[in-house]
Design a protein around this motif. Structure first.
Motif, PDB file in Angstrom:
ATOM      1  N   GLN A 180      68.026 -12.636 -29.039  1.00  0.00           N
ATOM      2  CA  GLN A 180      69.335 -11.983 -28.963  1.00  0.00           C
ATOM      3  C   GLN A 180      69.381 -10.694 -29.776  1.00  0.00           C
ATOM      4  O   GLN A 180      69.823  -9.654 -29.281  1.00  0.00           O
ATOM      5  N   ARG A 181      68.922 -10.750 -31.034  1.00  0.00           N
ATOM      6  CA  ARG A 181      68.952  -9.530 -31.859  1.00  0.00           C
ATOM      7  C   ARG A 181      68.056  -8.445 -31.266  1.00  0.00           C
ATOM      8  O   ARG A 181      68.393  -7.260 -31.280  1.00  0.00           O
ATOM      9  N   THR A 182      66.901  -8.871 -30.770  1.00  0.00           N
ATOM     10  CA  THR A 182      65.972  -7.906 -30.190  1.00  0.00           C
ATOM     11  C   THR A 182      66.614  -7.179 -29.016  1.00  0.00           C
ATOM     12  O   THR A 182      66.629  -5.942 -28.952  1.00  0.00           O
ATOM     13  N   VAL A 183      67.157  -7.942 -28.081  1.00  0.00           N
ATOM     14  CA  VAL A 183      67.764  -7.343 -26.889  1.00  0.00           C
ATOM     15  C   VAL A 183      68.968  -6.487 -27.271  1.00  0.00           C
ATOM     16  O   VAL A 183      69.139  -5.366 -26.770  1.00  0.00           O
ATOM     17  N   ASP A 184      69.813  -6.999 -28.176  1.00  0.00           N
ATOM     18  CA  ASP A 184      70.994  -6.235 -28.595  1.00  0.00           C
ATOM     19  C   ASP A 184      70.600  -4.896 -29.198  1.00  0.00           C
ATOM     20  O   ASP A 184      71.234  -3.860 -28.922  1.00  0.00           O
ATOM     21  N   ALA A 185      69.566  -4.896 -30.034  1.00  0.00           N
ATOM     22  CA  ALA A 185      69.160  -3.658 -30.704  1.00  0.00           C
ATOM     23  C   ALA A 185      68.650  -2.624 -29.704  1.00  0.00           C
ATOM     24  O   ALA A 185      69.049  -1.448 -29.755  1.00  0.00           O
ATOM     25  N   THR A 212      70.709  -7.475 -38.941  1.00  0.00           N
ATOM     26  CA  THR A 212      71.406  -7.473 -37.652  1.00  0.00           C
ATOM     27  C   THR A 212      70.864  -6.376 -36.750  1.00  0.00           C
ATOM     28  O   THR A 212      70.139  -5.478 -37.183  1.00  0.00           O
ATOM     29  N   ALA A 213      71.258  -6.444 -35.485  1.00  0.00           N
ATOM     30  CA  ALA A 213      70.887  -5.390 -34.535  1.00  0.00           C
ATOM     31  C   ALA A 213      71.443  -4.049 -34.987  1.00  0.00           C
ATOM     32  O   ALA A 213      70.775  -3.012 -34.860  1.00  0.00           O
ATOM     33  N   LYS A 214      72.663  -4.035 -35.547  1.00  0.00           N
ATOM     34  CA  LYS A 214      73.249  -2.788 -36.034  1.00  0.00           C
ATOM     35  C   LYS A 214      72.404  -2.184 -37.150  1.00  0.00           C
ATOM     36  O   LYS A 214      72.217  -0.963 -37.211  1.00  0.00           O
ATOM     37  N   LEU A 242      58.486  -2.314 -26.427  1.00  0.00           N
ATOM     38  CA  LEU A 242      59.221  -3.579 -26.454  1.00  0.00           C
ATOM     39  C   LEU A 242      58.397  -4.702 -27.063  1.00  0.00           C
ATOM     40  O   LEU A 242      57.175  -4.743 -26.922  1.00  0.00           O
ATOM     41  N   GLY A 243      59.099  -5.630 -27.701  1.00  0.00           N
ATOM     42  CA  GLY A 243      58.442  -6.821 -28.210  1.00  0.00           C
ATOM     43  C   GLY A 243      59.401  -7.705 -28.979  1.00  0.00           C
ATOM     44  O   GLY A 243      60.318  -7.210 -29.634  1.00  0.00           O
ATOM     45  N   VAL A 244      59.218  -9.017 -28.841  1.00  0.00           N
ATOM     46  CA  VAL A 244      59.871  -9.991 -29.728  1.00  0.00           C
ATOM     47  C   VAL A 244      58.806 -10.389 -30.731  1.00  0.00           C
ATOM     48  O   VAL A 244      57.784 -10.972 -30.362  1.00  0.00           O
ATOM     49  N   THR A 245      59.009 -10.047 -31.995  1.00  0.00           N
ATOM     50  CA  THR A 245      57.956 -10.273 -32.975  1.00  0.00           C
ATOM     51  C   THR A 245      57.939 -11.720 -33.447  1.00  0.00           C
ATOM     52  O   THR A 245      58.931 -12.450 -33.331  1.00  0.00           O
ATOM     53  N   GLU A 246      56.779 -12.145 -33.974  1.00  0.00           N
ATOM     54  CA  GLU A 246      56.648 -13.492 -34.540  1.00  0.00           C
ATOM     55  C   GLU A 246      57.181 -14.543 -33.580  1.00  0.00           C
ATOM     56  O   GLU A 246      57.896 -15.472 -33.961  1.00  0.00           O
ATOM     57  N   ALA A 247      56.787 -14.404 -32.299  1.00  0.00           N
ATOM     58  CA  ALA A 247      57.373 -15.239 -31.248  1.00  0.00           C
ATOM     59  C   ALA A 247      56.772 -16.637 -31.182  1.00  0.00           C
ATOM     60  O   ALA A 247      57.288 -17.502 -30.474  1.00  0.00           O
TER      61      ALA A 247
END
Length: 353
Positions: free
Chosen positions: A179-184, A146-148, A198-203
């Motif tokens: 969503q998890r990326t932005v939340d984190a 999770t982002a947490k 910044l980055g969304v991995t494995e996109a």
């Protein structure tokens, strides 16, 4: 321009990251790093495309030993990407401009402390690269993927480096979904002042990676979050830079070249707008001056959009207007409009520089 969250400034080679520095773009070679010739060729391609910082994977000793030769042949700052084996980071730290470690697999505190010492000796930064898919067991067991959990890992590792007297840190918090990326990133941002990568991995492939990265990175940039970034694409190296620069430009984070406003195709269009816009994009690709230009294909929106553009074409039936700052400068036949438009754009660009 967006208002960015102010962060500590560090340097990756000669590229400033954070503070008031421009948001830099990054990519990563896909060759075996030990294949020096191919790796250097890929880095030069990225440099030509506008990349600011490049990263190489260092999975084994042969790759680590190749970094010195690679560094001698390139102009971009070089980051070594280290997983599992901290000894590779110790070798890489002797020649590269930054070390990226993954807290979830780099090993014990003692091993991390050795990496910190090596980076301190050469005054190079460390990127704490947290990935949702490889969290440390204690955070995975407590929070799941999770982002947490990502934020908890980042905070723990930031504090550990700080306790060792090390603060040349940048942080990334990557997941494979938006969503998890932005939340984190949003969750961690108020808790420290270190620059964020910044980055969304494995996109995924170009289409999906462009959509995911535009949503995720665009949202964060509009929040003022982000100091450097990579768009991860399964595909050609240059596409990562092209998409990243487009996101920066269209989010308002980095004015760069023309913002082309053109009609969606519909039944009101009175010209071959698709061909005209394609030709304009090609003939103005060299222009880096931030300008708003409008190419509109019917009378419904043409004059209104043109009035607010730096340079504009307002098409009608077989003819059209070229406008500069809302003033008509030419009333021409359709086949003459693009040439005059390009002339006015180039003239304005030269006058602005």
């Amino acid at each position: 321009m967006i208002k960015r969250v102010q962060t500590k400034q560090i340097f990756v080679g000669n590229v400033a990251v954070g503070g008031d520095a421009p948001i830099s773009t990054q990519s990563m070679t896909f060759s075996k790093t030990s294949d020096v010739a191919t790796t250097v060729e890929q880095i030069k391609r990225l440099h030509f495309a506008g990349c600011d910082i490049v990263r190489c994977a260092v999975p084994d000793m042969e790759d680590a030993l190749a970094l010195k030769s690679i560094k001698e042949q390139i102009d971009l700052p070089l980051v070594a990407d280290i997983h599992f084996n901290h000894k590779l980071a110790l070798i890489a730290a002797e020649v590269v401009d930054c070390i990226r470690i993954n807290p979830g697999n780099i090993g014990s505190k003692e091993k991390v402390a050795q990496v910190v010492k090596a980076c301190q000796a050469r005054n190079i930064p460390i990127r704490i690269g947290v990935n949702a898919g490889s969290l440390e067991k204690e955070f995975l067991n407590k929070y799941g993927q999770t982002a947490k959990g990502m934020v908890a890992s980042a905070e723990y590792n930031i504090k550990f480096l700080e306790d060792l007297g090390f603060s040349d840190i940048k942080v990334s918090l990557k997941a494979s979904d938006v969503q998890r990326t932005v939340d984190a990133y949003r969750m961690l941002r108020p808790k420290n002042s270190y620059p964020f990568h910044l980055g969304v991995t494995e996109a995924g492939t170009l289409f999906h990676a462009t959509v995911k990265s535009s949503i995720g990175l665009g949202a964060l940039l509009l929040d003022g979050i982000g100091d450097t970034m990579r768009v991860s694409i399964t595909g050609e190296l240059e596409e990562e830079i092209n998409v990243a620069r487009a996101i920066l430009k269209d989010s308002g984070a980095m004015p760069d070249g023309l913002n082309i406003i053109s009609c969606p195709t519909c039944g009101r269009i009175e010209a071959d707008l698709v061909s005209a816009v394609a030709e304009i994009e090609k003939r103005t690709a060299h222009i880096k001056t931030p300008l708003n230009v409008s190419v509109m294909g019917c009378v419904v929106n043409a004059i209104g959009e043109a009035a607010h553009a730096d340079v504009a074409i307002a098409y009608g039936k077989g003819k059209g207007l070229v406008m500069v700052k809302g003033e008509v400068v030419a009333n021409l036949n359709e086949d003459e409009l693009v040439d005059r438009f390009v002339y006015e754009v180039e003239k304005m660009s030269e006058e602005s520089n």
